[in-house]
Scaffold this active site. Sequence first.
Site, PDB file in Angstrom:
ATOM      1  N   ASN A 101      28.265  49.840  38.856  1.00 20.84           N
ATOM      2  CA  ASN A 101      29.453  49.821  39.710  1.00 20.84           C
ATOM      3  C   ASN A 101      30.029  51.237  39.742  1.00 20.84           C
ATOM      4  OD1 ASN A 101      32.122  49.386  40.748  1.00 20.84           O
ATOM      5  ND2 ASN A 101      32.033  47.270  40.042  1.00 20.84           N
TER       6      ASN A 101
ATOM      7  N   ASN B  28      32.410  36.912  43.433  1.00 21.57           N
ATOM      8  CA  ASN B  28      33.578  36.678  44.280  1.00 21.57           C
ATOM      9  C   ASN B  28      33.043  36.571  45.689  1.00 21.57           C
ATOM     10  OD1 ASN B  28      35.513  36.955  42.226  1.00 21.57           O
ATOM     11  ND2 ASN B  28      35.566  39.170  42.459  1.00 21.57           N
TER      12      ASN B  28
ATOM     13  N   HIS C 234      26.243  39.527  47.004  1.00 19.41           N
ATOM     14  CA  HIS C 234      26.113  40.206  45.706  1.00 19.41           C
ATOM     15  C   HIS C 234      26.996  39.533  44.669  1.00 19.41           C
ATOM     16  CE1 HIS C 234      29.952  41.901  47.057  1.00 19.41           C
ATOM     17  NE2 HIS C 234      30.168  42.327  45.824  1.00 19.41           N
TER      18      HIS C 234
ATOM     19  N   GLN D 192      28.676  40.434  40.430  1.00 21.79           N
ATOM     20  CA  GLN D 192      28.956  41.515  39.502  1.00 21.79           C
ATOM     21  C   GLN D 192      28.611  41.066  38.086  1.00 21.79           C
ATOM     22  OE1 GLN D 192      32.463  43.969  40.057  1.00 21.79           O
ATOM     23  NE2 GLN D 192      33.112  42.697  41.775  1.00 21.79           N
TER      24      GLN D 192
ATOM     25  N   GLU E 154      36.928  28.936  25.019  1.00 24.18           N
ATOM     26  CA  GLU E 154      35.751  28.055  25.020  1.00 24.18           C
ATOM     27  C   GLU E 154      35.041  28.083  23.670  1.00 24.18           C
ATOM     28  OE1 GLU E 154      33.164  28.427  28.386  1.00 24.18           O
ATOM     29  OE2 GLU E 154      34.745  27.858  29.804  1.00 24.18           O
TER      30      GLU E 154
ATOM     31  N   MET F 285      47.884  28.957  43.987  1.00 24.04           N
ATOM     32  CA  MET F 285      48.267  28.775  42.583  1.00 24.04           C
ATOM     33  C   MET F 285      49.413  29.753  42.337  1.00 24.04           C
ATOM     34  SD  MET F 285      46.426  26.441  41.171  1.00 24.04           S
ATOM     35  CE  MET F 285      44.899  25.549  41.536  1.00 24.04           C
TER      36      MET F 285
END
EC number: 2.7.7.12
Lengths: 351, 351
Positions: free
Chosen positions: A77, A153, A166, A168, A182, A316
């Site tokens: 990136n 995304n 794509h 990331q 988690e 949200m």
Amino acid sequence: ATTFRASEHQHIRYNPLQDEWVLVSAHRMKRPWQGQVEPPLLTTVPRHDPHNPLCPGATRANGEVNPHYEGTFLFDNDFPALRPDAPSPGPSDHPLFQAEAARGVCKVMCFHPWSDVTLPLMSVPEIRAVVDAWASVTEDLGAQYPWVQIFENKGAMMGCSNPHPHCQVWASSFLPDVAQHEERSQRAYQSQHGEPLLMEYGRQELLRKDRLVLTSEHWLVLVPFWAVWPFQTLLLPRRHVRRLPELTPAERDDLASIMKKLLTKYDNLFETSFPYSMGWHGAPMGSEAGANWDHWQLHAHYYPPLLRSATVRKFMVGYEMLAQAQRDLTPEQAAERLRALPEVHYRLGQD
Amino acid sequence: ATTFRASEHQHIRYNPLQDEWVLVSAHRMKRPWQGQVEPPLLTTVPRHDPHNPLCPGATRANGEVNPHYEGTFLFDNDFPALRPDAPSPGPSDHPLFQAEAARGVCKVMCFHPWSDVTLPLMSVPEIRAVVDAWASVTEDLGAQYPWVQIFENKGAMMGCSNPHPHCQVWASSFLPDVAQHEERSQRAYQSQHGEPLLMEYGRQELLRKDRLVLTSEHWLVLVPFWAVWPFQTLLLPRRHVRRLPELTPAERDDLASIMKKLLTKYDNLFETSFPYSMGWHGAPMGSEAGANWDHWQLHAHYYPPLLRSATVRKFMVGYEMLAQAQRDLTPEQAAERLRALPEVHYRLGQD
Ligand SMILES: O=P(O)(O)O[C@H]1O[C@H](CO)[C@@H](O)[C@H](O)[C@H]1O
Ligand SMILES: O=P(O)(O)O[C@H]1O[C@H](CO)[C@@H](O)[C@H](O)[C@H]1O
């Protein structure tokens, strides 16, 4: 007293994986919507744009020229949130002012050389190549970093700034917040019940059936009991698998095929290129990779924002940010709608 | 080794109030933005629209006619997420499938009879009337419910579906998630350090100064050390106050005045009606109101999404949803920019 019906009576549900609650108020679907309507999605993206830094042969921000890649393509990136060499902030001087070092790398992975396709419009072998690329980047970065976050995304609504298909990959020297939750929940469940939380959860959903969306030889897709986003899903292997690289060739093929079906259903729901954020969670790696992580079960989360149509999303905001997540239809209603949708993409009839 | 500088070197920070971490990668502000640009905000709202259900004299969805109110106006939300009488889902049959009863009420509070004003464009006495209305609705609903969440979603970008200046009040029979986190953290801090977390935090910020935005005789506004949203702020009383109804007349006047200043700075930052979600947190009430809640300190959170301009926002998507919140400028940089802005509204010169 009135008999409880989830589709009519608000209630709260617990997310045992992330230790969170959600308020389910399904009767709210009836309220009219007069708020923001999303701009129509870009419908025509050129197959190749020499000025798009994600395209084969294009020049990126740092001056590098992309190869004429034909399958997936992984590169660094150019504006990474994590770099390998950031110095440490040093010890904190007060318990209310704690900062710690963060190191890592951020990569971008193109799924396909063409800009005008998305995963559901790709062939199963092409998606299988993406699965292989995910497994190998997890293995490579996991050799050094405890957490390798693969995420996609999709759509401008989800902050995606480039229409080329794509995802990331951000690898970090620390276990991010959600991973910590988690980890804690899965570890506690295993020590209390003697088996991985998500193995028992998957088995229960197979018995209960009303939240299942898709099943295949090796995989399950369901709307979790505690889903927050309107059409949120959880993708789980049937076998106990801790991390992507452990998947067998047969499981990878089957994953490619079930992903194509799920994403086709998503696109068909509102006849639009369905926006979402998705990502994989698997057992931590890095220097502790060899420890016992048997309480972990590999899984992917899909968080799509659309609620009523291609242009009306769930926000949200206030109550959700300040108090608790709230949803407007039950997970069972969402699963039922997704189940009923065809597995052939709405655009493939027309082309 | 390189010396650590927060504005250049990514690091993680801990939020002791909500037990969360944020990744701070300030160098990311340099990256170009080619993604979604927000639609221009509605600039002309009519002062009175007889068809807007929030206006004086208008008819609402349930057929009721609003009074010709002249100050604030409180009424029941016609599409409430919480109702007083929902039956209980009954006992759960499995630890991974836990649901519980949720009861409550949802109200809407108009701040002003005119649709074309916002809080920063209202006079200090008019804002003071809002503060009084907040205190009294907290008292009224808090008599029955343990949690009374006052929140304002401002701007279409924050899911607000009506331009008339208003907020919402959702009272619930349960302590919502965020309230539970703040309860746990504040209780633990008090028992370990013998004083309320936010009292010590406010004092420290007054000493350290670099995150302060505004101070007054009775209040502080600062960008918290652990801020997630680009220009997030925390509004705190200097005195130990557990809930809104406890505020003295002098504290209420001063609150109205500092809110006007803060919201004026927000509007001045990008010369736009600054969108945000905000809300108040205070000690739980209901039947347990009489217990010892001295570890709580009243406060308001402001969560504004804009990052670079009136049309470019921060997206909390893939990495943020799946791993950890991430921000692109330091809280200290944000506080410095807010401090430097004038306390006179940019539109008041023009009118
Ligand atoms: O009640 P409203 O303003 O119609 O709705 C807005 O605020 C609610 C509470 O934060 C959210 O649940 C909705 O998604 C949002 O659109
Ligand atoms: O890296 P991108 O695609 O430019 O940026 C997008 O994804 C990131 C990771 O979820 C977010 O931090 C950004 O806010 C979002 O716009």
